[in-house]
Design a protein around this motif. Structure first.
Motif, PDB file in Angstrom:
ATOM      1  N   HIS A 109     -18.413 -10.666   3.360  1.00 11.68           N
ATOM      2  CA  HIS A 109     -17.879  -9.975   4.537  1.00 11.68           C
ATOM      3  C   HIS A 109     -18.970  -9.262   5.335  1.00 11.68           C
ATOM      4  O   HIS A 109     -18.706  -8.748   6.421  1.00 11.68           O
ATOM      5  CB  HIS A 109     -16.776  -8.992   4.115  1.00 11.68           C
ATOM      6  CG  HIS A 109     -15.642  -9.671   3.409  1.00 11.68           C
ATOM      7  ND1 HIS A 109     -15.195  -9.279   2.156  1.00 11.68           N
ATOM      8  CD2 HIS A 109     -14.901 -10.755   3.756  1.00 11.68           C
ATOM      9  CE1 HIS A 109     -14.210 -10.089   1.790  1.00 11.68           C
ATOM     10  NE2 HIS A 109     -14.015 -10.983   2.735  1.00 11.68           N
ATOM     11  N   PRO A 342     -10.431  -7.916   3.375  1.00 13.33           N
ATOM     12  CA  PRO A 342      -9.810  -8.161   4.677  1.00 13.33           C
ATOM     13  C   PRO A 342      -8.935  -9.400   4.650  1.00 13.33           C
ATOM     14  O   PRO A 342      -9.119 -10.277   3.806  1.00 13.33           O
ATOM     15  CB  PRO A 342     -11.003  -8.366   5.620  1.00 13.33           C
ATOM     16  CG  PRO A 342     -12.186  -8.611   4.763  1.00 13.33           C
ATOM     17  CD  PRO A 342     -11.868  -8.174   3.364  1.00 13.33           C
ATOM     18  N   HIS A 349      -7.944 -13.817  -0.135  1.00 11.94           N
ATOM     19  CA  HIS A 349      -7.456 -12.804   0.813  1.00 11.94           C
ATOM     20  C   HIS A 349      -6.237 -12.134   0.190  1.00 11.94           C
ATOM     21  O   HIS A 349      -5.637 -12.660  -0.752  1.00 11.94           O
ATOM     22  CB  HIS A 349      -7.119 -13.441   2.172  1.00 11.94           C
ATOM     23  CG  HIS A 349      -6.181 -14.591   2.078  1.00 11.94           C
ATOM     24  ND1 HIS A 349      -4.834 -14.439   1.875  1.00 11.94           N
ATOM     25  CD2 HIS A 349      -6.395 -15.936   2.130  1.00 11.94           C
ATOM     26  CE1 HIS A 349      -4.245 -15.628   1.816  1.00 11.94           C
ATOM     27  NE2 HIS A 349      -5.179 -16.554   1.960  1.00 11.94           N
ATOM     28  N   ALA A 355      -5.459  -5.769   5.493  1.00 10.09           N
ATOM     29  CA  ALA A 355      -6.555  -5.630   4.525  1.00 10.09           C
ATOM     30  C   ALA A 355      -6.046  -4.753   3.385  1.00 10.09           C
ATOM     31  O   ALA A 355      -5.218  -3.867   3.600  1.00 10.09           O
ATOM     32  CB  ALA A 355      -7.752  -4.968   5.198  1.00 10.09           C
TER      33      ALA A 355
END
Length: 440
Positions: A109, A342, A349, A355
């Motif tokens: 990220h 996020p 995810h 998030a």
């Protein structure tokens, strides 16, 4: 090399030619022997762009090399995973985390672009705005979509010290509450927990600073200093809080000298003051050296009686997770590292649209449960992690079936791209590369 492979008729899968013993993962990939090895000797920091606050690096640049290069220039990267020998390529294709991840997320990220050589021999750059599907599919793909040849990573200004606050906490519920509370605070630059037993932990929070009280500076990276996890344990034993200023680079690599706490199994007397003073400069042995010199019997023994696992679970499941780890493994210390996950496309995810705060629980060492049996116990752990919508780091031994694996990870974008980019004849599927069940 990729074009050559194409001209020869694309007969077998490709993989990187870096020998398996050189990687930090304890797994020995058998696929290296049967796949076409593509040599990628790219190990340079290419450019430091202070205008854009981005550093562009090649995949074999290590964390030790990167901090040594950037710190004197006044920069660092937001997430500096722990061990010196971890490479940028490994941290993107696998994953990476550090005690600053509650702010910045996982290593992937903090990356703003990747450059890859694809199965057709073309070079492609991808970012959130350019070839974005590929950009989001690359992390966790373990080199099965293309060969990473460069990455651009965000930089942040470095400070000289990290002011650390140590706080012993007792009682599992209290540990989880305190850890969750500190992980939500953005003013903490770093949050980390070391759990020494089911109801004892030390929670550490840190802030970056250029000022330090001279009498509280602790250069924990010096070879004669106690191992970091032993140093932290003193606060638990004395039942007191404490504040120290640790030079930044010493902090970033604080678990390197003792390979977290793995070295106590390899050199039981390694933390003895006399040994540290006389021979401390010789440790840690490179993980690559240990892998290169260990025989098959030792490796099997390790596999059966030793656990090296990182499980990423939602913060709300922390208490239940520690209890599960206690019952199935009973390995201490446990490493706790919070991170924000996020809601990006890709393999990993959160379940919802927002998030979500997650935590990495790292178990490294010899399980003390009577009934530990590597395959059965790990399958039980994996099942639990799937049930709370967590993820298993792919460097570790994974015993899931293909269905279970794609139940844990979201394969929709990954499979779509493998189809689109003709990866199916060029690279094995990520599952076949890493899972026990697929590699007899």
């Amino acid at each position: 090399q990729v074009r050559e492979w194409k001209n020869e008729g694309s007969k077998r899968y490709m993989c990187t030619g870096r020998p398996g013993w050189l990687t930090v993962s304890l797994r020995v990939g058998k696929y290296k022997k049967i796949h076409k090895n593509i040599m990628i000797n790219l190990m340079d920091v290419l450019e430091v762009d202070s205008e854009r606050q981005v550093v562009r690096v090649e995949p074999l640049v290590t964390m030790g090399q990167l901090t040594a290069h950037l710190n004197p220039m006044g920069w660092t990267i937001p997430v500096v995973p722990e061990l010196d020998d971890l490479t940028v390529g490994g941290l993107i294709m696998g994953t990476g985390i550090e005690s600053s991840s509650h702010i910045y997320g996982l290593f992937q990220h903090t990356c703003v672009a990747y450059e890859l050589v694809l199965a057709d021999g073309s070079l492609v750059r991808c970012s959130p705005t350019e070839n974005s599907d590929l950009f989001y599919a690359v992390p966790w793909s373990c080199g099965t979509l293309g060969f990473l040849v460069a990455a651009e990573i965000k930089m942040i200004p470095a400070k000289k010290y990290i002011k650390i606050h140590y706080e012993p906490v007792r009682g599992l519920q209290k540990i989880c509450e305190k850890f969750t509370e500190e992980s939500k605070k953005k003013e903490n630059s770093f949050v980390e927990g070391l759990v020494y037993s089911l109801d004892e932990a030390v929670i550490m929070t840190g802030v970056l600073t250029d000022e330090a009280e001279q009498n509280k500076i602790n250069r924990i990276g010096n070879y004669y200093k106690p191992w970091f996890f032993k140093h932290v344990e003193k606060y638990l034993k004395a039942d007191r809080t404490g504040i120290e200023y640790i030079p930044s680079r010493h902090y970033y690599h604080r678990h390197t000298r003792s390979i977290f706490w793995e070295l106590q199994d390899i050199i039981p007397f390694g933390n003895n003051p006399v040994f540290r003073y006389l021979f401390g400069w010789m440790v840690p042995p490179k993980i690559s050296l240990l892998k290169l010199t260990q025989g098959e019997a030792i490796r099997k023994l390790y596999e059966q009686h030793h656990v090296v696992q990182d499980m990423l679970v939602p913060m709300k499941s922390l208490e239940k997770s520690i209890q599960t780890f206690h019952v199935d493994l009973n390995v201490y210390p446990l490493w706790l590292c919070p991170f924000i996950l996020p809601n990006n496309p890709g393999m990993v995810h959160p379940k919802g649209d927002e998030a979500e705060l997650y935590v990495d629980i790292g178990a490294y060492g010899e399980p003390k449960t009577k009934q530990f049996e590597a395959r059965a116990s790990m399958r039980q752990m994996e099942k639990f992690v799937r049930s709370v919508h967590g993820f298993q780091m792919l460097y570790a031994d994974c015993y899931m079936t293909r269905e279970e694996f794609w139940d844990m990870f979201d394969g929709s974008l990954y499979h779509k791209l493998r189809e689109q980019m003709n990866c199916k004849d060029a690279f094995p599927e990520v599952y076949d590369k890493i899972c026990k069940a697929a590699r007899h």
